[in-house]
Motif scaffolding. Sequence first.
Motif, PDB file in Angstrom:
ATOM      1  N   ILE A   2      -0.611 -20.161 -36.518  1.00 40.67           N
ATOM      2  CA  ILE A   2      -1.516 -19.013 -36.420  1.00 40.67           C
ATOM      3  C   ILE A   2      -1.348 -18.246 -35.110  1.00 40.67           C
ATOM      4  CG2 ILE A   2      -3.463 -20.528 -35.704  1.00 40.67           C
ATOM      5  CD1 ILE A   2      -3.685 -17.189 -37.675  1.00 40.67           C
ATOM      6  N   HIS A   3      -0.759 -18.874 -34.092  1.00 43.47           N
ATOM      7  CA  HIS A   3      -0.528 -18.124 -32.846  1.00 43.47           C
ATOM      8  C   HIS A   3       0.782 -18.583 -32.201  1.00 43.47           C
ATOM      9  CE1 HIS A   3      -2.168 -21.762 -31.142  1.00 43.47           C
ATOM     10  NE2 HIS A   3      -3.365 -21.528 -31.641  1.00 43.47           N
ATOM     11  N   ALA A   4       1.899 -18.225 -32.830  1.00 41.29           N
ATOM     12  CA  ALA A   4       3.197 -18.616 -32.258  1.00 41.29           C
ATOM     13  C   ALA A   4       3.512 -17.697 -31.076  1.00 41.29           C
ATOM     14  CB  ALA A   4       4.289 -18.507 -33.314  1.00 41.29           C
ATOM     15  N   THR A   5       3.872 -18.300 -29.960  1.00 44.73           N
ATOM     16  CA  THR A   5       4.145 -17.543 -28.738  1.00 44.73           C
ATOM     17  C   THR A   5       5.645 -17.504 -28.475  1.00 44.73           C
ATOM     18  OG1 THR A   5       3.993 -19.536 -27.396  1.00 44.73           O
ATOM     19  CG2 THR A   5       1.951 -18.311 -27.715  1.00 44.73           C
TER      20      THR A   5
ATOM     21  N   PRO B 212       8.658 -18.678 -26.244  1.00 41.46           N
ATOM     22  CA  PRO B 212       8.783 -19.833 -25.349  1.00 41.46           C
ATOM     23  C   PRO B 212       8.751 -19.446 -23.865  1.00 41.46           C
ATOM     24  CG  PRO B 212      10.551 -19.842 -26.976  1.00 41.46           C
ATOM     25  CD  PRO B 212       9.768 -18.588 -27.202  1.00 41.46           C
ATOM     26  N   THR B 213       9.079 -18.193 -23.568  1.00 41.81           N
ATOM     27  CA  THR B 213       9.076 -17.773 -22.167  1.00 41.81           C
ATOM     28  C   THR B 213       7.654 -17.776 -21.590  1.00 41.81           C
ATOM     29  OG1 THR B 213       9.053 -15.517 -22.998  1.00 41.81           O
ATOM     30  CG2 THR B 213      11.170 -16.367 -22.251  1.00 41.81           C
ATOM     31  N   GLY B 214       6.652 -17.836 -22.444  1.00 38.70           N
ATOM     32  CA  GLY B 214       5.269 -17.928 -21.957  1.00 38.70           C
ATOM     33  C   GLY B 214       4.915 -19.343 -21.517  1.00 38.70           C
ATOM     34  N   GLY B 215       5.676 -20.339 -22.024  1.00 44.08           N
ATOM     35  CA  GLY B 215       5.394 -21.735 -21.665  1.00 44.08           C
ATOM     36  C   GLY B 215       3.993 -22.167 -22.087  1.00 44.08           C
ATOM     37  N   ASN B 216       3.456 -21.589 -23.171  1.00 46.41           N
ATOM     38  CA  ASN B 216       2.072 -21.927 -23.515  1.00 46.41           C
ATOM     39  C   ASN B 216       1.850 -22.279 -24.995  1.00 46.41           C
ATOM     40  OD1 ASN B 216       2.426 -19.387 -24.537  1.00 46.41           O
ATOM     41  ND2 ASN B 216       0.809 -18.399 -23.360  1.00 46.41           N
ATOM     42  N   GLY B 217       2.921 -22.286 -25.812  1.00 45.01           N
ATOM     43  CA  GLY B 217       2.741 -22.545 -27.245  1.00 45.01           C
ATOM     44  C   GLY B 217       2.246 -23.954 -27.519  1.00 45.01           C
ATOM     45  N   ALA B 218       2.918 -24.932 -26.935  1.00 42.59           N
ATOM     46  CA  ALA B 218       2.508 -26.326 -27.166  1.00 42.59           C
ATOM     47  C   ALA B 218       1.155 -26.582 -26.519  1.00 42.59           C
ATOM     48  CB  ALA B 218       3.555 -27.273 -26.590  1.00 42.59           C
ATOM     49  N   ASN B 219       0.971 -26.035 -25.345  1.00 42.20           N
ATOM     50  CA  ASN B 219      -0.318 -26.227 -24.666  1.00 42.20           C
ATOM     51  C   ASN B 219      -1.469 -25.708 -25.525  1.00 42.20           C
ATOM     52  OD1 ASN B 219       0.235 -27.390 -21.954  1.00 42.20           O
ATOM     53  ND2 ASN B 219       1.631 -25.641 -21.823  1.00 42.20           N
ATOM     54  N   THR B 220      -1.235 -24.567 -26.179  1.00 40.93           N
ATOM     55  CA  THR B 220      -2.296 -23.982 -27.000  1.00 40.93           C
ATOM     56  C   THR B 220      -2.487 -24.792 -28.286  1.00 40.93           C
ATOM     57  OG1 THR B 220      -1.597 -21.869 -26.070  1.00 40.93           O
ATOM     58  CG2 THR B 220      -3.182 -21.760 -27.849  1.00 40.93           C
TER      59      THR B 220
ATOM     60  N   GLN C 119       0.037 -13.057 -23.527  1.00 45.23           N
ATOM     61  CA  GLN C 119       0.627 -13.447 -22.232  1.00 45.23           C
ATOM     62  C   GLN C 119       2.109 -13.786 -22.379  1.00 45.23           C
ATOM     63  OE1 GLN C 119      -1.580 -16.671 -20.497  1.00 45.23           O
ATOM     64  NE2 GLN C 119      -3.392 -15.415 -20.156  1.00 45.23           N
ATOM     65  N   SER C 120       2.458 -14.457 -23.475  1.00 43.35           N
ATOM     66  CA  SER C 120       3.862 -14.864 -23.638  1.00 43.35           C
ATOM     67  C   SER C 120       4.752 -13.642 -23.850  1.00 43.35           C
ATOM     68  CB  SER C 120       4.006 -15.849 -24.799  1.00 43.35           C
ATOM     69  OG  SER C 120       3.966 -15.187 -26.040  1.00 43.35           O
ATOM     70  N   LEU C 121       4.241 -12.634 -24.552  1.00 45.08           N
ATOM     71  CA  LEU C 121       5.042 -11.419 -24.779  1.00 45.08           C
ATOM     72  C   LEU C 121       5.198 -10.630 -23.477  1.00 45.08           C
ATOM     73  CD1 LEU C 121       3.779 -10.270 -28.277  1.00 45.08           C
ATOM     74  CD2 LEU C 121       6.066 -11.111 -27.680  1.00 45.08           C
ATOM     75  N   GLU C 122       4.160 -10.692 -22.663  1.00 47.79           N
ATOM     76  CA  GLU C 122       4.215  -9.998 -21.373  1.00 47.79           C
ATOM     77  C   GLU C 122       5.306 -10.602 -20.488  1.00 47.79           C
ATOM     78  OE1 GLU C 122       0.043  -8.706 -20.155  1.00 47.79           O
ATOM     79  OE2 GLU C 122       0.694 -10.066 -18.554  1.00 47.79           O
ATOM     80  N   ALA C 123       5.516 -11.950 -20.639  1.00 47.99           N
ATOM     81  CA  ALA C 123       6.498 -12.649 -19.788  1.00 47.99           C
ATOM     82  C   ALA C 123       7.931 -12.463 -20.291  1.00 47.99           C
ATOM     83  CB  ALA C 123       6.165 -14.147 -19.749  1.00 47.99           C
TER      84      ALA C 123
ATOM     85  N   PRO D 107      10.073  -9.795 -21.140  1.00 42.76           N
ATOM     86  CA  PRO D 107      11.102  -8.881 -20.610  1.00 42.76           C
ATOM     87  C   PRO D 107      11.791  -9.408 -19.346  1.00 42.76           C
ATOM     88  CG  PRO D 107       9.110  -7.671 -21.167  1.00 42.76           C
ATOM     89  CD  PRO D 107       8.772  -9.126 -21.302  1.00 42.76           C
ATOM     90  N   ALA D 108      11.091 -10.180 -18.532  1.00 40.28           N
ATOM     91  CA  ALA D 108      11.696 -10.677 -17.289  1.00 40.28           C
ATOM     92  C   ALA D 108      12.891 -11.583 -17.557  1.00 40.28           C
ATOM     93  CB  ALA D 108      10.650 -11.432 -16.471  1.00 40.28           C
ATOM     94  N   TYR D 109      12.933 -12.185 -18.752  1.00 35.39           N
ATOM     95  CA  TYR D 109      13.998 -13.146 -19.052  1.00 35.39           C
ATOM     96  C   TYR D 109      15.140 -12.538 -19.857  1.00 35.39           C
ATOM     97  CZ  TYR D 109      10.812 -16.753 -17.471  1.00 35.39           C
ATOM     98  OH  TYR D 109       9.984 -17.533 -16.708  1.00 35.39           O
ATOM     99  N   VAL D 110      14.885 -11.407 -20.481  1.00 38.84           N
ATOM    100  CA  VAL D 110      15.894 -10.833 -21.378  1.00 38.84           C
ATOM    101  C   VAL D 110      16.926 -10.076 -20.533  1.00 38.84           C
ATOM    102  CG1 VAL D 110      16.257  -9.240 -23.304  1.00 38.84           C
ATOM    103  CG2 VAL D 110      14.232 -10.688 -23.244  1.00 38.84           C
ATOM    104  N   GLY D 111      18.210 -10.344 -20.785  1.00 39.49           N
ATOM    105  CA  GLY D 111      19.271  -9.715 -19.995  1.00 39.49           C
ATOM    106  C   GLY D 111      19.330  -8.217 -20.214  1.00 39.49           C
ATOM    107  N   LYS D 112      19.878  -7.514 -19.212  1.00 36.94           N
ATOM    108  CA  LYS D 112      20.052  -6.063 -19.377  1.00 36.94           C
ATOM    109  C   LYS D 112      21.195  -5.827 -20.361  1.00 36.94           C
ATOM    110  CE  LYS D 112      18.167  -4.066 -15.273  1.00 36.94           C
ATOM    111  NZ  LYS D 112      17.782  -5.228 -14.491  1.00 36.94           N
TER     112      LYS D 112
END
Length: 381
Positions: free
Chosen positions: A309-312, A314-322, A365-369, A371-376
């Motif tokens: 119901i709320h797949a994040t 992985p760059t958010g590091g919060n899916g399993a925690n949630t 939050q995970s979607l916000e995180a 772009p920082a990881y995606v290569g140019k």
Amino acid sequence: MRVSVIGAGLGGLCLAQGLRGAGIGVDVYERDAAITARFQGYRLVLNPTGFEALHGCLPERWHPLLDAIVDDTTVERLILDPRLNKIGELGPPRSGLVVDRHVLRHLLLTGLDVHTGAGLTGYDVLSDGANGEAPKVQAHFAQGESATADLLVGADGVNSAVRTVLTPQTIPTDTGVRFVIGRTPLTEQFQGLSRAWGAKIAGDGVSLLLGAMHFRIPPKQAAAELAPEVTLPDTGDYVRWAMILPPNGSLGEQTPQEAVLSRIEGWHPDLRALIEQADPDNSTLLSIRVVEPRDRWAPGPVTLLGDAIHATSPTGGNGANTALRDADVLRRSLIQADGGGRGLLDAVGDYERQMLEYGAEAVRQSLEALPAYVGKPKQAA
Ligand SMILES: Cc1cc2nc3c(=O)[nH]c(=O)nc-3n(C[C@H](O)[C@H](O)[C@H](O)COP(=O)(O)OP(=O)(O)OC[C@H]3O[C@@H](n4cnc5c(N)ncnc54)[C@H](O)[C@@H]3O)c2cc1C
């Protein structure tokens, strides 16, 4: 009360442990033919909420073992070039507890009745009995079996079959981001890469992310010493690597290792050696899809938990925690219902109200995180 949990991932198993500990009848149904049927052995960073939820759901006698199989980590989160020179920072240093998903899953499986090879295909809510009893739910599985329970919990991940019936308008969104993930034994040779744990190594159109899984005590030994009824896998220290590919990237005919090696020509020799020495059975291509919870469904004996119901990302590091948080919140509500303190549907509704709110926030939050990881994008020649 009898609960059917669909999916033996971290969330479903954590809930099942919590219910078992409270004396509530629970069966877990897992689609995979075996628990180790596919690559799932990456490391996870647990935050205090996820770790507390685990403690809440596991029997107290296993807490020393749980504490022994996690390790504290603090990483600098640098941006490095392919020769490992610092060129920026991803953000402030981050600390947390790291745990291997495969090891944790084995702990969570202990003592549970898990039906493997049981893929849910659908369910029916059985109408109220003549004397106004709460409705029950009958789950149907691919092999033709069915099972009846007071509550069905869809903990069946991003492609949830339960969700497609319960809330068909809630569908996964593909971010277009693809990554190759794998792991390599952490030998002496790779100790020198420690500056890159938690870093993004920025290449031409791709980025490589590294993280170390170090066990304070080998998990198998920890179980033998601290909780002999638990059998944990004989997993050694490793480096988890993940390469984020250009948008909608694919591997073509290449193996995951070949795909990464072909994109890191001229990179630091330790980085190349890291990929060359990877465990070939533990690398794969994954895509990042998210599920954003939308409107709440009508109250009934069916609910959802975790990635279903709320797949994040992985760059958010919060899916399993949630997912673990869900398990703990739902466990507490169901214990109240089982004790007669409230009705089952009221208890489930209370869980859903909380979960939908913090679950949506976790996805955001995970979607916000991301772009920082995606290569140019690669420069045209
Ligand atoms: C590379 C990577 C790194 C990550 N790192 C972190 C991290 O550091 N911190 C963090 O908090 N999260 C992290 N996550 C996210 C985390 O792994 C997931 O959010 C979490 O595992 C979700 O747990 P779950 O139980 O909801 O679902 P899953 O783990 O997906 O489990 C679902 C289970 O349901 C089964 N299933 C599916 N369909 C059916 C069916 N029809 N019938 C029966 N069974 C079915 C599946 O086989 C599976 O076993 C990461 C994810 C990835 C991919």
